[in-house]
Design a protein around this motif. Structure first.
Motif, PDB file in Angstrom:
ATOM      1  N   ARG A  62      34.827  38.402  43.537  1.00  0.00           N
ATOM      2  CA  ARG A  62      34.361  38.112  42.175  1.00  0.00           C
ATOM      3  C   ARG A  62      35.533  38.146  41.203  1.00  0.00           C
ATOM      4  O   ARG A  62      36.303  39.112  41.190  1.00  0.00           O
ATOM      5  CB  ARG A  62      33.322  39.142  41.729  1.00  0.00           C
ATOM      6  N   PRO A  63      35.682  37.112  40.384  1.00  0.00           N
ATOM      7  CA  PRO A  63      36.825  37.069  39.453  1.00  0.00           C
ATOM      8  C   PRO A  63      36.856  38.239  38.469  1.00  0.00           C
ATOM      9  O   PRO A  63      37.930  38.738  38.137  1.00  0.00           O
ATOM     10  CB  PRO A  63      36.635  35.747  38.707  1.00  0.00           C
ATOM     11  N   GLN A  64      35.703  38.705  38.008  1.00  0.00           N
ATOM     12  CA  GLN A  64      35.682  39.797  37.032  1.00  0.00           C
ATOM     13  C   GLN A  64      36.042  41.142  37.664  1.00  0.00           C
ATOM     14  O   GLN A  64      36.336  42.096  36.950  1.00  0.00           O
ATOM     15  CB  GLN A  64      34.331  39.870  36.316  1.00  0.00           C
ATOM     16  N   LYS A  65      36.058  41.229  38.988  1.00  0.00           N
ATOM     17  CA  LYS A  65      36.375  42.483  39.677  1.00  0.00           C
ATOM     18  C   LYS A  65      37.629  42.361  40.544  1.00  0.00           C
ATOM     19  O   LYS A  65      37.845  43.171  41.435  1.00  0.00           O
ATOM     20  CB  LYS A  65      35.197  42.919  40.567  1.00  0.00           C
ATOM     21  N   ARG A  67      40.773  42.879  39.954  1.00  0.00           N
ATOM     22  CA  ARG A  67      41.700  44.014  39.847  1.00  0.00           C
ATOM     23  C   ARG A  67      41.240  45.160  40.746  1.00  0.00           C
ATOM     24  O   ARG A  67      42.049  45.782  41.445  1.00  0.00           O
ATOM     25  CB  ARG A  67      41.801  44.474  38.395  1.00  0.00           C
ATOM     26  N   ASN A  97      36.385  50.698  40.064  1.00  0.00           N
ATOM     27  CA  ASN A  97      36.247  49.388  39.430  1.00  0.00           C
ATOM     28  C   ASN A  97      35.239  48.502  40.153  1.00  0.00           C
ATOM     29  O   ASN A  97      34.518  47.740  39.516  1.00  0.00           O
ATOM     30  CB  ASN A  97      37.601  48.674  39.366  1.00  0.00           C
ATOM     31  N   ASP A 101      29.455  49.959  38.755  1.00  0.00           N
ATOM     32  CA  ASP A 101      28.172  49.486  38.239  1.00  0.00           C
ATOM     33  C   ASP A 101      26.990  50.133  38.955  1.00  0.00           C
ATOM     34  O   ASP A 101      25.880  50.140  38.431  1.00  0.00           O
ATOM     35  CB  ASP A 101      28.070  47.965  38.393  1.00  0.00           C
TER      36      ASP A 101
END
Length: 139
Positions: A62-65, A67, A97, A101
């Motif tokens: 996933r691009p948002q995760k 890092r 990170n 969630d």
């Protein structure tokens, strides 16, 4: 309606639990690289068996995760090349990170358990647990 796990998912849950156990034992044994490496392999194999290979790839890509994914796998690599203390710290940052969630869901589940729920709902502890899990209660 009850949700039943397939045999593959049951094995995956067991592998994930053993992976977390081996990682915990690796930390308790003063960052034993062998136990940490086995724990990482079992954890990744278990997650893959629970949600499937394709969903596992999508989860980590996933691009948002990204890092968190990079830190998680760099931490595993550092453990494999015999730098367990730095590796576990980098991996922990990536783990938080990636899976941060899920903390409110996990805390909600633990609060419904008989003994642990009473402990987590105690006046002083509940404020700390709420802050860690990110839950905000209306005042």
């Amino acid at each position: 309606m009850a949700m039943w796990l397939s045999d593959t998912e049951k094995i995956g849950v067991g592998l994930t639990a053993f992976g977390l156990f081996f990682m915990l034992m690796g930390v308790m044994m003063f960052f034993d690289g062998g136990l940490l490496a086995i724990g990482n392999i079992l954890f990744l194999a278990g997650v893959t068996m629970v949600i499937g290979p394709q969903k596992t790839m999508f989860f980590f890509a996933r691009p948002q995760k990204i890092r968190g994914t990079i830190c998680f796998f760099v931490g595993i690599l550092l453990i494999f090349i015999k730098w367990p203390i730095i590796g576990i710290l980098v991996e922990l940052f990536g783990f938080i990170n990636l899976f941060g969630d899920f903390f409110p869901v996990i805390v909600g589940f633990l609060r419904r358990l008989p003994i642990i729920g009473n402990i987590l709902s105690a006046p002083g502890i509940s404020k700390i647990v709420d802050r860690i899990s990110g839950q905000r209660l209306p005042v």
